[in-house]
Design an enzyme around this catalytic site. Structure first.
Site, PDB file in Angstrom:
ATOM      1  N   ARG A  53      80.493  62.739  26.257  1.00  0.00           N
ATOM      2  CA  ARG A  53      81.671  61.870  26.137  1.00  0.00           C
ATOM      3  C   ARG A  53      81.216  60.589  25.460  1.00  0.00           C
ATOM      4  O   ARG A  53      80.040  60.423  25.150  1.00  0.00           O
ATOM      5  CB  ARG A  53      82.377  61.633  27.482  1.00  0.00           C
ATOM      6  N   ALA A  55      82.878  57.863  22.342  1.00  0.00           N
ATOM      7  CA  ALA A  55      83.417  58.159  21.012  1.00  0.00           C
ATOM      8  C   ALA A  55      82.363  58.667  20.004  1.00  0.00           C
ATOM      9  O   ALA A  55      82.547  59.729  19.392  1.00  0.00           O
ATOM     10  CB  ALA A  55      84.148  56.926  20.483  1.00  0.00           C
ATOM     11  N   ARG A  90      89.933  66.150  22.399  1.00  0.00           N
ATOM     12  CA  ARG A  90      90.208  64.821  22.964  1.00  0.00           C
ATOM     13  C   ARG A  90      90.922  63.991  21.891  1.00  0.00           C
ATOM     14  O   ARG A  90      90.361  63.727  20.833  1.00  0.00           O
ATOM     15  CB  ARG A  90      88.908  64.128  23.422  1.00  0.00           C
ATOM     16  N   ASP A 241      87.244  53.165  21.442  1.00  0.00           N
ATOM     17  CA  ASP A 241      87.353  54.551  20.974  1.00  0.00           C
ATOM     18  C   ASP A 241      88.160  54.653  19.686  1.00  0.00           C
ATOM     19  O   ASP A 241      88.104  55.653  18.980  1.00  0.00           O
ATOM     20  CB  ASP A 241      87.985  55.423  22.059  1.00  0.00           C
ATOM     21  N   ASN A 251      90.390  51.329  24.313  1.00  0.00           N
ATOM     22  CA  ASN A 251      89.170  51.667  25.068  1.00  0.00           C
ATOM     23  C   ASN A 251      89.575  52.201  26.437  1.00  0.00           C
ATOM     24  O   ASN A 251      90.762  52.302  26.756  1.00  0.00           O
ATOM     25  CB  ASN A 251      88.269  50.431  25.177  1.00  0.00           C
ATOM     26  N   LYS A 252      88.579  52.531  27.225  1.00  0.00           N
ATOM     27  CA  LYS A 252      88.813  53.124  28.546  1.00  0.00           C
ATOM     28  C   LYS A 252      89.846  52.335  29.343  1.00  0.00           C
ATOM     29  O   LYS A 252      89.855  51.105  29.323  1.00  0.00           O
ATOM     30  CB  LYS A 252      87.471  53.174  29.285  1.00  0.00           C
TER      31      LYS A 252
HETATM   32  O1  MRU Z   1      86.412  58.929  28.359  1.00  0.00           O
HETATM   33  P1  MRU Z   1      85.085  58.488  27.819  1.00  0.00           P
HETATM   34  O2  MRU Z   1      84.015  58.424  28.864  1.00  0.00           O
HETATM   35  O3  MRU Z   1      84.693  59.293  26.610  1.00  0.00           O
HETATM   36  O4  MRU Z   1      85.375  57.009  27.334  1.00  0.00           O
HETATM   37  C1  MRU Z   1      84.340  56.258  26.771  1.00  0.00           C
HETATM   38  C2  MRU Z   1      84.699  54.887  26.513  1.00  0.00           C
HETATM   39  O5  MRU Z   1      85.792  54.431  26.686  1.00  0.00           O
HETATM   40  C3  MRU Z   1      83.648  54.077  25.870  1.00  0.00           C
HETATM   41  O6  MRU Z   1      83.784  52.743  26.255  1.00  0.00           O
HETATM   42  C4  MRU Z   1      83.805  54.276  24.404  1.00  0.00           C
HETATM   43  O7  MRU Z   1      83.631  55.547  23.951  1.00  0.00           O
HETATM   44  C5  MRU Z   1      83.315  53.195  23.599  1.00  0.00           C
HETATM   45  S1  MRU Z   1      82.183  53.526  22.305  1.00  0.00           S
HETATM   46  C6  MRU Z   1      80.708  53.968  22.900  1.00  0.00           C
END
Ligand code: MRU
Length: 361
Positions: A53, A55, A90, A241, A251-252
C-alpha cells in the site's frame, strides 16, 4: 532502509524474472514476512488487500503486475484488459494510473513478443526512479525542518498514516526529510497519528521510525489539535495519494482535520509528494478525486497481538450498528503551507506547481 541491519526495499525482483518479492504489510508490526508475487492476479490482489500500500508502492507493484500480464498474454486485447484489472484495484492513488499509462504507452507500439521484456525492464526503472525521487524529497524537506529548529530544542513533527519507506520503494515521502534530519544530527521527535481504521501510523510508521532509532510517540487520531494548541507541534508533514494541478491534496482520511487544526494554530502544514502523484488533469480535489470506500469491517474489527504472541481479530462495535469507511479525504490547497516535491519546495498553488514543472503547466 534497514530491517534487522539489512538494507531492504519494499519490492524487489527475482533475478530469473519470474516473480517479485514484497514485504507483507498486513502482518506488520507483529511479524516480518515477505510474499512472492508471480502473476498479474497476485499483484492485483496484493494491492487490493493492502499487502502492499502507499501511493508510490502501489504504482511500482502495478508496473510488475502489468509485466506479468504481458508474460501471460501479450496481445493487444490483454494490454487493455490487464490495464483495467489493475487500475480498478484502488481508485484514489494516482500513481497506479501513472505507472500503467507509462507502461501501456511504451508497450503498445511493440510486437507482442517484445512486450514482456520491455515491461519488466521499465518496472525495474520505475522502482529505481522512485528511490531517487524520494531521496530528493528528503533533501528538499530537510531544509524546512532545519529552519523550524529553535535553539537547543527538540523539533516536534506530526505525521499522519504512513508515508515512509514502506509506502514507497525506499526512503518514503513525508518521512524522508525526517530520516535525513535525524541522520544529520537534528533532534527530531515525531508525533505519529495512529490512523484509524487500519492503523498504518501505529503499525507501520512507528515500526519504521523505531527500526531507524527515531524518537516518536503514537497518539490517538484526535490528539493532534490539543498538541497544536499547546505549542507541542512545530510542523506537520504528511504524504498525498493525489495532488491536483492547483495544489489540493488527497491523503488518508483524517488528514483534512489535521490541516484545519494546524491552520487554526499557525502550525506549518507541509505535504511531501513525488511528481507521480500530481494529477494534472484535475483542479478541484473535493469534487474531482474519487474517494475509495473500503469494507466497513476495517472499522468494526481490529487485529492485534495477544499476550501469548498469537494474532487475533476482534469485533469492537455495538451489535447491529452500521459503519462506513471512506479511506481518503481532500485538504484544500489554502490549508497547505507548501508542497515538498522532488524538484524542490513550492506554494500549493497552480503557479507554484507550474514553476517547478513548466513542461506540464
Ligand atoms: O491506504 P494507504 O495505506 O495506501 O494510504 C497511504 C497514505 O495515505 C499515504 O499517506 C500516502 O500513500 C502518501 S504517499 C507515500
Amino acid at each position: 532502509m534497514k530491517i534487522h541491519g539489512r538494507a531492504m526495499r519494499t519490492i524487489w525482483p527475482d533475478a530469473d524474472q519470474t516473480s517479485v518479492h514484497v514485504i507483507d504489510q498486513i502482518k506488520l508490526p507483529h511479524r516480518f514476512e515477505t510474499k512472492h508475487l508471480r502473476t498479474s492476479a497476485e499483484a492485483a490482489d496484493a494491492i487490493l488487500t493492502m499487502v502492499v500500500r502507499g501511493a508510490p508502492l502501489i504504482g511500482a507493484t502495478a508496473a510488475y503486475g502489468y509485466a506479468f500480464a504481458m508474460r501471460e498474454d501479450p496481445s493487444d486485447a490483454n494490454l487493455d484488459a490487464a490495464y483495467k484489472r489493475l487500475y480498478e484495484t484502488r481508485p484514489t492513488a494516482v500513481n497506479l494510473r501513472w505507472a500503467l499509462d507509462d507502461l501501456r504507452k511504451r508497450l503498445k507500439p511493440l510486437s507482442p513478443s517484445e512486450r514482456f521484456a520491455a515491461a519488466w525492464l521499465r518496472a525495474g526503472q520505475i522502482c529505481d526512479e522512485d528511490v531517487e525521487i524520494c531521496r530528493k524529497i528528503g533533501e528538499a524537506g530537510l531544509a524546512l525542518i532545519r529552519a523550524a529548529q529553535k535553539p537547543n530544542q527538540t523539533i516536534n513533527i506530526l505525521t499522519h498514516c504512513n508515508a515512509g519507506w514502506l509506502a514507497c520503494v525506499d526512503w518514503g515521502t513525508a518521512l524522508a526529510p525526517i530520516y535525513m534530519a535525524h541522520d544529520a544530527g537534528l533532534p527530531v521527535h515525531v508525533w505519529v497519528d495512529e490512523t484509524r481504521p487500519r492503523n498504518q501510523g501505529a503499525s507501520l510508521t512507528a515500526y519504521e521510525l523505531g527500526a531507524h532509532g527515531i524518537p516518536h510517540t503514537v497518539i490517538p487520531d484526535n490528539t493532534g489539535g490539543h498538541l497544536m494548541q499547546h505549542g507541542m507541534v512545530d510542523l506537520c508533514i504528511v504524504g498525498t495519494d493525489r495532488t491536483t494541478a492547483r495544489g489540493d491534496v488527497c491523503n488518508k482520511i483524517g488528514t483534512y482535520l489535521k490541516a484545519l487544526a494546524a491552520h487554526a494554530n499557525d502550525v506549518p502544514f507541509y505535504v511531501a509528494l513525488p511528481h507521480t502523484t500530481i494529477d494534472w488533469t484535475i483542479d478541484d480535489g473535493v469534487k474531482e478525486i474519487p474517494i475509495e470506500e473500503r469494507s466497513a469491517r476495517e472499522v468494526t474489527h481490529m487485529t492485534g497481538r495477544l499476550e501469548d504472541g498469537s494474532l487475533a481479530t476482534v469485533d469492537i462495535m455495538a451489535p447491529g450498528s452500521k459503519a462506513i469507511n471512506y479511506a481518503f479525504d481532500v485538504t484544500p490547497a489554502h490549508l497547505v503551507t507548501a508542497l515538498i516535491t522532488d524538484r524542490g519546495v513550492c506554494a500549493a498553488t497552480r503557479e507554484g506547481l507550474a514553476g517547478l514543472f513548466p513542461e506540464r503547466a
